[in-house]
Write a protein that holds these residues in place. Structure first.
Motif, short mmCIF file in Angstrom:
data_model
loop_
_atom_site.label_atom_id
_atom_site.label_comp_id
_atom_site.label_asym_id
_atom_site.label_seq_id
_atom_site.Cartn_x
_atom_site.Cartn_y
_atom_site.Cartn_z
N UNK A 231 0.84 -1.20 0.00
CA UNK A 231 0.00 0.00 0.00
C UNK A 231 0.87 1.25 0.00
N UNK A 232 0.49 2.24 -0.79
CA UNK A 232 1.13 3.57 -0.70
C UNK A 232 0.13 4.52 -0.07
N UNK A 233 0.49 5.05 1.08
CA UNK A 233 -0.41 5.86 1.88
C UNK A 233 0.04 7.32 1.87
N UNK A 234 -0.91 8.24 1.67
CA UNK A 234 -0.63 9.67 1.73
C UNK A 234 -1.41 10.26 2.90
N UNK A 235 -0.72 11.00 3.79
CA UNK A 235 -1.35 11.54 5.00
C UNK A 235 -1.01 13.01 5.15
N UNK A 236 -2.01 13.82 5.49
CA UNK A 236 -1.77 15.24 5.77
C UNK A 236 -2.46 15.60 7.08
N UNK A 237 -1.73 16.28 7.98
CA UNK A 237 -2.23 16.66 9.29
C UNK A 237 -2.24 18.17 9.43
N UNK A 238 -3.42 18.77 9.51
CA UNK A 238 -3.52 20.22 9.63
C UNK A 238 -3.08 20.71 11.01
N UNK A 239 -2.93 19.81 11.98
CA UNK A 239 -2.52 20.20 13.32
C UNK A 239 -1.20 20.95 13.30
N UNK A 240 -0.23 20.42 12.55
CA UNK A 240 1.09 21.05 12.48
C UNK A 240 1.57 21.23 11.04
N UNK A 241 0.61 21.19 10.09
CA UNK A 241 0.94 21.38 8.67
C UNK A 241 2.03 20.42 8.20
N UNK A 242 1.90 19.15 8.62
CA UNK A 242 2.87 18.14 8.20
C UNK A 242 2.18 17.09 7.33
#
Length: 650
Positions: A231-242
């Motif tokens: 699996x290739x997973x893409x994750x974005x977290x607005x908590x710390x813009x990471x």
């Protein structure tokens, strides 16, 4: 976002840029270089601005093949996207262009325009009327090959700005849509290697809207799997813009995992995420992180799934996934864990992950071949060790000056005691669309892979092993970074071959034989085989049943000529003699021929119609004779009655 947070983000970005400059990979083998965060390759704004993102190359009159990964964040609507952009430029002219969004939390399309300005190549993303707020743009990675200038020079001198003027007169080529094409949510299969590749499977995403806690939880569609998956997973977290991108793989059977591996591909935080493998309700589950992780408006997407050796129909894996956040302690459900998924060594040599027993090597020693002049032979890759017990994946880059063509290819397989299994091979990119057969075998106890034929022609050939992924090896992992051998083999090596993949062309790729128009997909050359690896000379070969509401066959010479006045109808007596002698109707395939060669539907339909029309003529002819017999019978009856009356009168 508050002013303090904006200031903090800008400082963080600045630090990342400084760190990024240290990460130059000055790999000059065979004219290929990979550069992380090149100088000048960033743009930051703190206000509302308008324009297309403009990327200006460092040099004029380039002779270069390049590939850029661009990361963009727009505070206007809290959206971000990652994009690959590639092309070949010479004398301000672009060719072999391609561009596609890798990950996006908005789903917005951005066109890409290629051109030149003052003798330097330029790439524009979007339109000159696009609006941004505190936009952040960064060239995260640049890959350059076959360049005129010194390779190291490309690590600086880039320019990124916003262009709010009409630049259409400078543009030579445009890609209007960089969003994944409509078939991308379907399944790309390779029946020879029993492999399925699915982009953006159904259910494979999670969109948070608040501050939440939990590990990212991925639940497989089926229970009791017998499956190797990646699996290739893409994750974005607005908590710390990471954000981060990660490969996760393993083999699962009866809720038990083995051959696991996981590694972060890209991350702007450098944070580690452990990966746990287990099951729930009879279905396999993968957790990323701990159940105490904190996220704000998190976006998670399964961007790609590669599945092989599956128990269920391959196409079924394109839906039924579940992605959620797990805030409960799931340790009792975990079978295996990889504690660290961060790369553990410099990217230009060997990157090891001891927990998953995996090694990633870029440009291993001996993994190149530089030809001179005209040569003939198959590309031959000889492994460093004999009696291997290894799962490996090789990314090969090839350039042929004979016809100025190049291709990139993934080749993988498992080898043990000179026996290969779980093989797969596929072209990643090619501007010729030419197929290259891949063969697996051994020589003197060492595994060998051949690409092409012993009669393949090359000129000034350049071959390079750009990347090798190895896991579960018998020998020390670090040893695989040297000792490879690449040559051309112009002798008959068929006796050394154990397995072959005949077709390595992608089964759905706009860069090769497939093209798209709106929701339609077109195949421009070659043949397609379903359920078989041998299409023979047929455009479409299917080993199995086909279901359709209607099939239309174009044909000529429709047999209405049977009704022409000069048509020579075979007498029924001769038809009978033919049947008695041959056992079938004239001009109809006999049983043995039909069973061995099959039948042509269009031709058989015409032949059957011809027999129906001939039968109609026989019936009409019989009707005429029947009418004549009726008249004769009626006349005879009248004569008989007259004779009977005469006898009565006597």
């Amino acid at each position: 976002m508050t002013k303090n947070k904006q200031t903090f983000f800008l400082i963080s970005l600045f630090v990342l840029l400084i760190i990024g400059h240290i990460q130059l990979i000055g790999q000059t083998q065979n004219g290929v270089t990979s550069i992380d965060f090149p100088g000048g390759g960033a743009y930051s704004s703190t206000s509302v601005q308008t324009g297309a993102i403009k990327i200006k190359l460092p040099y004029s009159n380039e002779y270069s093949t390049l590939k850029m990964r661009v990361e963009v964040y727009n505070f206007l609507d809290n959206t971000s996207f990652s994009m690959w952009i590639s092309g070949f430029i010479y004398s301000d002219s672009w060719s072999r262009i391609s561009a596609q969004i890798l990950a996006s939390n908005s789903g917005k399309n951005y066109k890409v325009s290629y051109g030149a300005e003052n003798g330097k190549g330029v790439v524009w993303i979007g339109n000159h009327t696009d609006t941004w707020t505190s936009v952040k743009v960064e060239l995260a990675e640049v890959q350059v090959s076959h360049i005129r200038y010194t390779l190291g020079d490309w690590d600086d001198g880039w320019e990124i700005t916003l262009d709010n003027q009409d630049f259409s007169s400078l543009v030579s080529k445009t890609i209007s849509s960089t969003l994944p094409k409509s078939p991308i949510q379907g399944t790309i299969r390779n029946s020879q290697s029993d492999m399925s590749r699915i982009l953006y499977p159904g259910g494979g995403e999670y969109n948070g809207s608040n501050t939440e806690t939990g590990a990212i939880k991925i639940k497989l569609p089926y229970d009791n799997e017998y499956t190797t998956l990646r699996l290739r997973l893409e994750v974005y977290n607005f908590l710390d813009n990471t954000s981060f991108s990660m490969w996760v793989s393993g083999f699962i059977y009866s809720n038990s995992w083995s051959r696991i591996s996981a590694q972060i591909l890209a991350s702007n935080s450098g944070k580690n995420y452990k990966v746990s493998y287990g099951s729930e309700g009879g279905k396999g589950v993968i957790w990323i992180g701990n159940h105490t992780e904190t996220w704000t408006s998190v976006k998670v997407q399964i961007a790609e799934v590669m599945v092989s050796h599956v128990q269920y129909a391959m196409g079924n894996w394109d839906d039924g996934w579940e992605v959620s956040l797990e805030n409960q302690d799931f340790s009792s459900q975990v079978d295996k864990t990889i504690g660290s998924t961060l790369p553990l060594a410099a990217i230009h040599k060997t990157v090891k992950n001891s927990e998953s027993n995996m090694s990633r090597i870029l440009y291993p020693g001996g993994g190149e071949y530089n030809g001179s002049g005209d040569e003939t032979g198959a590309i031959k890759i000889k492994l460093p060790y004999s009696n291997e017990y290894t799962t490996m994946r090789i990314r090969l880059e090839v350039y042929n000056f004979l016809d100025n063509t190049s291709f990139s290819m993934w080749i993988s397989g498992f080898t043990y005691a000179d026996t290969w299994s779980r093989i797969s091979a596929q072209l990643l990119a090619s501007h010729s669309g030419q197929n290259h057969k891949v063969r697996y075998g051994s020589e003197n106890g060492t595994g060998v892979i051949w690409i092409g034929e012993q009669t393949s022609n090359w000129k000034d050939l350049k071959v390079e092993m750009a990347e090798v992924l190895i896991s579960h090896v018998q020998y020390a992992m670090g040893n695989w970074d040297d000792g490879w051998e690449i040559t051309l083999d112009n002798q008959d090596f068929s006796a050394n071959v154990s397995k072959t993949i005949s077709n390595t062309l992608p089964l759905a790729s706009a860069q090769t034989v497939w093209s798209y128009t709106n929701d339609d997909i077109f195949f421009s050359s070659g043949n397609v085989a379903i359920g078989t690896s041998n299409p023979d000379t047929f455009k479409l070969a299917v080993d199995g049943a086909i279901k359709a509401k209607e099939i239309r066959v174009n044909t000529t010479n429709w047999p209405d000529y049977v009704f022409e006045s000069d048509y020579q109808l075979m007498p029924l007596k001769e038809v009978g003699q033919f049947i008695e002698e041959h056992g079938h109707l004239p001009n109809i395939p006999k049983k043995k021929e039909a069973e061995k060669e099959g039948v042509q539907v269009g031709a058989l339909q015409k032949q059957l119609l011809q027999k129906i029309e001939e039968l109609t003529l026989y019936l009409l002819e019989f009707e005429e004779k029947f009418k004549q017999m009726e008249m004769e019978n009626k006349t005879l009856k009248l004569k008989i009655k007259a004779l009977e009356n005469q006898n009565k009168e006597k």
